[in-house]
Design a protein around this motif. Structure first.
Motif, mmCIF file in Angstrom:
data_model
loop_
_atom_site.group_PDB
_atom_site.id
_atom_site.type_symbol
_atom_site.label_atom_id
_atom_site.label_comp_id
_atom_site.label_asym_id
_atom_site.label_seq_id
_atom_site.Cartn_x
_atom_site.Cartn_y
_atom_site.Cartn_z
ATOM 1 N N MET A 1 0.843 -1.166 0.000
ATOM 2 C CA MET A 1 0.000 0.000 0.000
ATOM 3 C C MET A 1 0.893 1.234 0.000
ATOM 4 O O MET A 1 1.828 1.335 0.758
ATOM 5 N N SER A 2 0.565 2.209 -0.876
ATOM 6 C CA SER A 2 1.364 3.430 -0.919
ATOM 7 C C SER A 2 0.501 4.616 -0.514
ATOM 8 O O SER A 2 -0.658 4.706 -0.884
ATOM 9 N N THR A 3 1.072 5.503 0.264
ATOM 10 C CA THR A 3 0.390 6.739 0.622
ATOM 11 C C THR A 3 1.356 7.881 0.419
ATOM 12 O O THR A 3 2.565 7.730 0.567
ATOM 13 N N GLU A 4 0.808 9.021 0.079
ATOM 14 C CA GLU A 4 1.634 10.212 -0.119
ATOM 15 C C GLU A 4 1.150 11.294 0.819
ATOM 16 O O GLU A 4 -0.040 11.431 1.069
ATOM 17 N N TYR A 93 -9.465 33.802 -29.338
ATOM 18 C CA TYR A 93 -8.661 32.894 -30.148
ATOM 19 C C TYR A 93 -9.218 31.476 -30.110
ATOM 20 O O TYR A 93 -9.125 30.743 -31.079
ATOM 21 N N PHE A 94 -9.786 31.094 -28.983
ATOM 22 C CA PHE A 94 -10.292 29.738 -28.793
ATOM 23 C C PHE A 94 -11.611 29.764 -28.033
ATOM 24 O O PHE A 94 -11.821 30.616 -27.181
ATOM 25 N N GLU A 95 -12.457 28.820 -28.347
ATOM 26 C CA GLU A 95 -13.641 28.553 -27.535
ATOM 27 C C GLU A 95 -13.287 27.385 -26.632
ATOM 28 O O GLU A 95 -12.803 26.349 -27.113
ATOM 29 N N VAL A 96 -13.492 27.542 -25.349
ATOM 30 C CA VAL A 96 -13.284 26.439 -24.425
ATOM 31 C C VAL A 96 -14.557 25.599 -24.463
ATOM 32 O O VAL A 96 -15.598 26.014 -23.963
ATOM 33 N N VAL A 97 -14.473 24.438 -25.099
ATOM 34 C CA VAL A 97 -15.629 23.567 -25.283
ATOM 35 C C VAL A 97 -15.974 22.843 -23.989
ATOM 36 O O VAL A 97 -17.134 22.725 -23.616
ATOM 37 N N ASP A 98 -14.942 22.382 -23.299
ATOM 38 C CA ASP A 98 -15.169 21.666 -22.048
ATOM 39 C C ASP A 98 -13.873 21.607 -21.257
ATOM 40 O O ASP A 98 -12.786 21.705 -21.825
ATOM 41 N N LEU A 99 -14.009 21.458 -19.958
ATOM 42 C CA LEU A 99 -12.873 21.247 -19.055
ATOM 43 C C LEU A 99 -13.125 19.957 -18.296
ATOM 44 O O LEU A 99 -14.170 19.800 -17.654
ATOM 45 N N LEU A 100 -12.191 19.037 -18.401
ATOM 46 C CA LEU A 100 -12.261 17.788 -17.650
ATOM 47 C C LEU A 100 -11.112 17.817 -16.658
ATOM 48 O O LEU A 100 -9.949 17.748 -17.046
ATOM 49 N N VAL A 101 -11.429 17.963 -15.382
ATOM 50 C CA VAL A 101 -10.406 18.164 -14.356
ATOM 51 C C VAL A 101 -10.437 17.009 -13.373
ATOM 52 O O VAL A 101 -11.502 16.577 -12.938
ATOM 53 N N GLY A 102 -9.262 16.496 -13.039
ATOM 54 C CA GLY A 102 -9.193 15.410 -12.078
ATOM 55 C C GLY A 102 -7.804 15.262 -11.501
ATOM 56 O O GLY A 102 -6.902 16.039 -11.792
ATOM 57 N N THR A 103 -7.672 14.257 -10.661
ATOM 58 C CA THR A 103 -6.377 13.910 -10.104
ATOM 59 C C THR A 103 -6.078 12.470 -10.495
ATOM 60 O O THR A 103 -6.966 11.610 -10.456
ATOM 61 N N GLU A 104 -4.854 12.218 -10.880
ATOM 62 C CA GLU A 104 -4.472 10.882 -11.331
ATOM 63 C C GLU A 104 -4.594 9.875 -10.189
ATOM 64 O O GLU A 104 -4.159 10.131 -9.072
ATOM 65 N N ASN A 105 -5.217 8.765 -10.496
ATOM 66 C CA ASN A 105 -5.377 7.656 -9.543
ATOM 67 C C ASN A 105 -6.065 8.074 -8.242
ATOM 68 O O ASN A 105 -5.717 7.601 -7.162
ATOM 69 N N GLY A 106 -7.054 8.943 -8.356
ATOM 70 C CA GLY A 106 -7.786 9.397 -7.175
ATOM 71 C C GLY A 106 -8.411 8.262 -6.386
ATOM 72 O O GLY A 106 -8.447 8.287 -5.154
ATOM 73 N N TYR A 111 -8.877 4.997 -1.340
ATOM 74 C CA TYR A 111 -8.961 3.708 -0.670
ATOM 75 C C TYR A 111 -7.626 3.201 -0.147
ATOM 76 O O TYR A 111 -7.542 2.073 0.344
ATOM 77 N N GLY A 112 -6.566 4.016 -0.246
ATOM 78 C CA GLY A 112 -5.268 3.624 0.271
ATOM 79 C C GLY A 112 -4.687 2.416 -0.434
ATOM 80 O O GLY A 112 -4.073 1.553 0.196
ATOM 81 N N MET A 113 -4.891 2.360 -1.754
ATOM 82 C CA MET A 113 -4.438 1.219 -2.545
ATOM 83 C C MET A 113 -3.390 1.659 -3.554
ATOM 84 O O MET A 113 -3.280 2.835 -3.870
ATOM 85 N N ASP A 114 -2.644 0.695 -4.063
ATOM 86 C CA ASP A 114 -1.743 0.971 -5.176
ATOM 87 C C ASP A 114 -2.576 1.157 -6.434
ATOM 88 O O ASP A 114 -3.592 0.474 -6.632
ATOM 89 N N ALA A 115 -2.142 2.044 -7.291
ATOM 90 C CA ALA A 115 -2.846 2.286 -8.550
ATOM 91 C C ALA A 115 -2.626 1.118 -9.497
ATOM 92 O O ALA A 115 -1.558 0.500 -9.504
ATOM 93 N N VAL A 116 -3.635 0.827 -10.263
ATOM 94 C CA VAL A 116 -3.544 -0.208 -11.287
ATOM 95 C C VAL A 116 -3.407 0.499 -12.628
ATOM 96 O O VAL A 116 -4.231 1.342 -12.978
ATOM 97 N N ALA A 117 -2.351 0.193 -13.344
ATOM 98 C CA ALA A 117 -2.119 0.841 -14.633
ATOM 99 C C ALA A 117 -1.408 -0.132 -15.558
ATOM 100 O O ALA A 117 -0.769 -1.085 -15.106
ATOM 101 N N THR A 118 -1.499 0.139 -16.832
ATOM 102 C CA THR A 118 -0.800 -0.694 -17.808
ATOM 103 C C THR A 118 0.526 -0.034 -18.180
ATOM 104 O O THR A 118 0.680 1.173 -18.069
ATOM 105 N N VAL A 119 1.451 -0.829 -18.618
ATOM 106 C CA VAL A 119 2.759 -0.348 -19.018
ATOM 107 C C VAL A 119 3.030 -0.848 -20.429
ATOM 108 O O VAL A 119 2.810 -2.028 -20.726
ATOM 109 N N ALA A 120 3.509 0.017 -21.296
ATOM 110 C CA ALA A 120 3.840 -0.386 -22.650
ATOM 111 C C ALA A 120 5.011 -1.356 -22.623
ATOM 112 O O ALA A 120 5.950 -1.201 -21.854
ATOM 113 N N THR A 121 4.937 -2.360 -23.461
ATOM 114 C CA THR A 121 6.021 -3.340 -23.523
ATOM 115 C C THR A 121 6.651 -3.324 -24.892
ATOM 116 O O THR A 121 6.136 -2.851 -25.835
#
Length: 121
Positions: A1-4, A93-106, A111-121
């Motif tokens: 388990m990782s925590t920051e 100059y631009f129309e802001v169509v949408d903003l999608l805001v988040g935090t990675e692996n929230g 839940y105090g868990m390690d993130a599950v992610a894929t890695v390119a091979t």
């Protein structure tokens, strides 16, 4: 388990569409406008903000670009948006169509868990 101990960075996917005023400029004028009208406003108002830019006009007519902004925290993100709104970037100059805001692996942080992610091979 990782925590920051620190808050995760805020990532914003800004979906934008170019406006006629931007498209009427030459590529050199566009670079100059961004460098002289937008970047100084961001630098003057924010710290801890990074960006990446993706062209999507080849595949979409509704959204021509996706700009990915990463801010150290929510306050830095809010200052970024305030800075952009005070430049010709926003709605000229631009129309802001949408903003999608988040935090990675929230979910993992919640839940105090390690993130599950894929890695390119």
């Amino acid at each position: 388990m990782s925590t920051e101990e620190t808050a995760p960075p805020v990532t914003a996917f800004m979906l934008i569409k170019t406006q006629p005023e931007w498209l009427a400029m030459t590529p050199e004028e566009r670079v100059n406008a961004f460098a002289t009208e937008v970047v100084p406003a961001i630098k003057a108002r924010t710290k801890g903000v990074r960006s990446r830019f993706y062209d999507t006009e080849f595949y979409s007519t509704r959204v021509t670009d996706v700009w990915v902004w990463e801010a150290d925290d929510h306050h830095a993100y809010q200052l970024l948006i305030d800075a952009l709104r005070e430049t010709p970037f926003w709605d000229r100059y631009f129309e802001v169509v949408d903003l999608l805001v988040g935090t990675e692996n929230g979910y993992a942080r919640t839940y105090g868990m390690d993130a599950v992610a894929t890695v390119a091979t």
